[in-house]
Scaffold this motif. Structure first.
Motif, short mmCIF file in Angstrom:
data_model
loop_
_atom_site.label_atom_id
_atom_site.label_comp_id
_atom_site.label_asym_id
_atom_site.label_seq_id
_atom_site.Cartn_x
_atom_site.Cartn_y
_atom_site.Cartn_z
N LEU A 135 15.44 41.39 2.75
CA LEU A 135 15.93 40.05 3.06
C LEU A 135 16.59 39.41 1.85
N ILE A 136 16.03 39.64 0.68
CA ILE A 136 16.62 39.07 -0.54
C ILE A 136 18.01 39.64 -0.76
N ILE A 137 18.16 40.96 -0.60
CA ILE A 137 19.48 41.58 -0.80
C ILE A 137 20.45 41.08 0.26
N ALA A 146 32.53 46.60 -3.89
CA ALA A 146 31.93 47.41 -4.95
C ALA A 146 30.72 46.72 -5.56
N ASN A 147 30.83 45.40 -5.77
CA ASN A 147 29.70 44.67 -6.35
C ASN A 147 28.51 44.65 -5.41
N ILE A 148 28.76 44.43 -4.13
CA ILE A 148 27.66 44.38 -3.16
C ILE A 148 27.04 45.75 -2.99
N SER A 149 27.84 46.80 -2.94
CA SER A 149 27.27 48.13 -2.76
C SER A 149 26.42 48.53 -3.96
N SER A 150 26.80 48.10 -5.15
CA SER A 150 25.98 48.41 -6.32
C SER A 150 24.66 47.64 -6.28
N LEU A 151 24.67 46.48 -5.65
CA LEU A 151 23.43 45.72 -5.51
C LEU A 151 22.48 46.39 -4.53
N ASN A 152 23.01 47.00 -3.49
CA ASN A 152 22.17 47.65 -2.49
C ASN A 152 21.48 48.89 -3.01
N ARG A 153 21.92 49.45 -4.12
CA ARG A 153 21.33 50.66 -4.67
C ARG A 153 20.01 50.40 -5.38
N VAL A 154 19.67 49.18 -5.63
CA VAL A 154 18.45 48.84 -6.34
C VAL A 154 17.26 49.06 -5.41
N ASP A 155 16.27 49.81 -5.88
CA ASP A 155 15.08 50.08 -5.09
C ASP A 155 14.02 49.04 -5.44
N ILE A 166 6.96 41.09 -6.42
CA ILE A 166 7.91 40.10 -5.92
C ILE A 166 8.61 39.36 -7.05
N GLU A 167 7.88 38.99 -8.09
CA GLU A 167 8.49 38.25 -9.19
C GLU A 167 9.57 39.07 -9.90
N THR A 168 9.29 40.33 -10.15
CA THR A 168 10.26 41.19 -10.80
C THR A 168 11.49 41.38 -9.93
N ALA A 169 11.26 41.59 -8.63
CA ALA A 169 12.39 41.75 -7.71
C ALA A 169 13.24 40.50 -7.66
N LEU A 170 12.61 39.34 -7.62
CA LEU A 170 13.36 38.08 -7.61
C LEU A 170 14.16 37.89 -8.89
N GLN A 171 13.58 38.23 -10.03
CA GLN A 171 14.30 38.13 -11.29
C GLN A 171 15.50 39.06 -11.31
N LEU A 172 15.32 40.28 -10.81
CA LEU A 172 16.42 41.24 -10.77
C LEU A 172 17.54 40.74 -9.86
N VAL A 173 17.17 40.26 -8.70
CA VAL A 173 18.17 39.76 -7.75
C VAL A 173 18.89 38.55 -8.33
N GLN A 174 18.17 37.64 -8.95
CA GLN A 174 18.80 36.46 -9.54
C GLN A 174 19.76 36.85 -10.66
N ARG A 233 22.83 38.35 -9.07
CA ARG A 233 23.61 37.29 -8.41
C ARG A 233 24.37 36.47 -9.45
N SER A 234 23.73 36.20 -10.56
CA SER A 234 24.38 35.47 -11.64
C SER A 234 25.58 36.25 -12.18
N GLN A 235 25.42 37.55 -12.37
CA GLN A 235 26.53 38.38 -12.85
C GLN A 235 27.68 38.39 -11.84
N LEU A 236 27.34 38.46 -10.55
CA LEU A 236 28.37 38.46 -9.51
C LEU A 236 29.14 37.14 -9.51
N LEU A 237 28.43 36.03 -9.62
CA LEU A 237 29.08 34.72 -9.64
C LEU A 237 29.96 34.56 -10.88
N ASP A 238 29.47 35.06 -12.02
CA ASP A 238 30.28 35.00 -13.25
C ASP A 238 31.58 35.78 -13.11
#
Length: 95
Positions: free
Chosen positions: A10-12, A26-35, A41-49, A52-57
């Motif tokens: 759901l986060i992805i 390409a950016n979204i597909s590279s995000l989907n590769r993260v297991d 949950i905290e680590t996953a949220l930090q990774l996703v954030q 997301r920050s890199q994508l927005l930048d």
């Protein structure tokens, strides 16, 4: 364990379709590769954030480059119009 996978998915999905705007495939597909299944949950949220920050930048950088290109195009168009007007005026004065 199932709850973690569901939340990770759901986060992805939320990240891919959130306010990120015109994200490149390409950016979204590279995000989907993260297991996320082996992360808490905290680590996953930090990774996703962070992703997301890199994508927005990268999107802001691309938008700024587009704005600068458009501005340069406008300046050149105005210059050519003024040059044409000057030529027309000179030719009009010669008649």
């Amino acid at each position: 364990m199932m709850k973690k996978k569901l939340i990770g998915g759901l986060i992805i999905a939320t990240m891919a379709f959130s306010g990120a705007g015109a994200a490149s495939a390409a950016n979204i597909s590279s995000l989907n590769r993260v297991d996320l299944s082996n992360m808490d949950i905290e680590t996953a949220l930090q990774l996703v954030q962070s992703q997301r920050s890199q994508l927005l930048d990268s999107q802001l950088k691309n938008q700024n480059l587009s704005n600068k290109r458009n501005e340069a195009f406008d300046v050149m168009t105005n210059f050519l119009k003024k040059m044409q007007d000057s030529r027309s005026s000179i030719i009009g004065n010669m008649r």
